[in-house]
Scaffold this motif. Structure first.
Motif, PDB file in Angstrom:
ATOM      1  N   THR A   1      34.718  48.909  45.103  1.00 31.47           N
ATOM      2  CA  THR A   1      35.963  48.146  45.140  1.00 31.47           C
ATOM      3  C   THR A   1      37.090  49.128  45.443  1.00 31.47           C
TER       4      THR A   1
ATOM      5  N   SER B   1      28.356  49.212  43.335  1.00 35.35           N
ATOM      6  CA  SER B   1      29.256  48.370  44.111  1.00 35.35           C
ATOM      7  C   SER B   1      30.612  49.055  44.276  1.00 35.35           C
TER       8      SER B   1
ATOM      9  N   THR C   1      30.727  44.627  50.071  1.00 30.53           N
ATOM     10  CA  THR C   1      30.824  46.019  49.634  1.00 30.53           C
ATOM     11  C   THR C   1      30.080  46.239  48.312  1.00 30.53           C
TER      12      THR C   1
ATOM     13  N   SER D   1      34.851  43.095  48.209  1.00 33.85           N
ATOM     14  CA  SER D   1      35.528  44.159  47.476  1.00 33.85           C
ATOM     15  C   SER D   1      36.384  43.605  46.339  1.00 33.85           C
ATOM     16  N   LYS D   2      36.633  42.286  46.329  1.00 30.38           N
ATOM     17  CA  LYS D   2      37.373  41.643  45.237  1.00 30.38           C
ATOM     18  C   LYS D   2      36.434  41.099  44.170  1.00 30.38           C
ATOM     19  N   LYS D   3      35.159  41.429  44.271  1.00 34.38           N
ATOM     20  CA  LYS D   3      34.134  41.048  43.294  1.00 34.38           C
ATOM     21  C   LYS D   3      33.842  39.547  43.320  1.00 34.38           C
TER      22      LYS D   3
END
Length: 294
Positions: free
Chosen positions: A173, A171, A80, A29-31
């Motif tokens: 986030t 995606s 994610t 989720s933080k890429k």
């Protein structure tokens, strides 16, 4: 570890992207790459881009093979979203990341750049980011390596080239979901020739080289390679690469301070905050000095 509620959709989106020829891998989720590096507990390990045969090498894990994609995602239950590797066949994707935050307006900066250099931006695949920015997908020519850069072309304009990646549409986030805009084209359009020239690094300037002493004839070549190694860092790996390169520079001992200054400049050009980059180089210096004192 339980699977993220966003994991099934992330895997499905990644598989659909792979069907279009895009090379993908799971993101958190933080890429950031979602598969832990197999070398995370080996700070002195040589840089590895997957030669070890294990997953956990970020963008270098990216693939179009469905079975391999599923294996990567099963190794990353908290994924994610997914990343799309740039520069790979058949699209040779170039990502233009336009920030619109913290007082930056990358969209306006790119429009000014196009006007200044006399090129038109084609309608192409366009992704809206949760922070209000845009990702433009362009297709580059085969055999041309476009480096990553941060704000080199203008404030708020980051380039994702070979070794870099884009966050794939769909995606998730905490800030929101990356989504394809309605006016997007089905496939990335060719990068304008004038823009491509701006994306490529300027010809290397030949710098004076000291007369080589016995056994040391390649020291300048080695320092140039370290600078390129830092300058071309994939997203998420810049600090680690800077630390590794600085350690090698201080270990060599020859012109170490000069090489460290070049590494600092390369890291800042690639988007590393100057103060943080300086701390990383200082840490490398201390580590090498500590080893020498043992």
């Amino acid at each position: 570890m339980p699977y993220s509620v966003h994991w099934p959709e992330a895997l499905a989106n990644a598989l659909r992207a792979a069907q279009r020829g895009l090379h993908v891998f799971p993101l958190t989720s933080k890429k950031l790459p979602a598969v832990r590096s197999p070398h995370a507990d080996q700070p002195d390990a040589e840089p590895c881009r997957g030669e070890c045969g294990r997953p956990g090498h970020g963008v270098h894990d990216a693939t179009t093979v469905p079975a391999d994609i599923r294996a990567l995602f099963h190794a990353a239950p908290r994924a994610t979203g997914y990343g799309i590797a740039c520069g790979r066949r058949p699209m040779h994707l170039i990502g233009v990341d336009l920030d619109r935050k913290n007082g930056l307006d990358g969209v306006a900066a790119l429009r000014d750049l196009a006007h200044k250099h006399g090129f038109d931006l084609p309608g192409t695949v366009t992704i809206a980011t949760p922070s209000g920015g845009l990702h433009l997908w362009l297709s580059g020519p085969a055999g041309v390596v476009v480096p990553n850069s941060a704000s080199r072309l203008g404030p708020g304009i980051d380039i994702r080239g070979t070794g870099g990646y884009l966050v794939g549409p769909g995606s998730w986030t905490p800030a929101g979901v990356y989504r394809v805009l309605a006016h997007s084209t089905p496939v990335p359009q060719p990068v304008p020739a004038a823009l491509l020239q701006l994306l490529l690094p300027p010809p290397a300037q030949e710098r004076p080289r000291p007369a080589p002493s016995a056994g040391c004839g390649t020291s300048s070549q080695a320092s140039d390679a370290l600078v390129r190694f830092v300058r071309d860092s994939p997203e998420g790996q810049l600090n680690n690469r800077l630390y590794w390169a600085a350690c090698r520079a201080f270990e060599s001992g020859e012109e170490a301070d000069s090489v460290a200054a070049e590494l600092l400049a390369a890291a800042c050009a690639a988007g590393h905050p100057e103060r943080g980059a300086a701390r990383t180089i200082a840490s490398a210096r201390s580590r090498v000095a500590g080893r020498a004192g043992r």
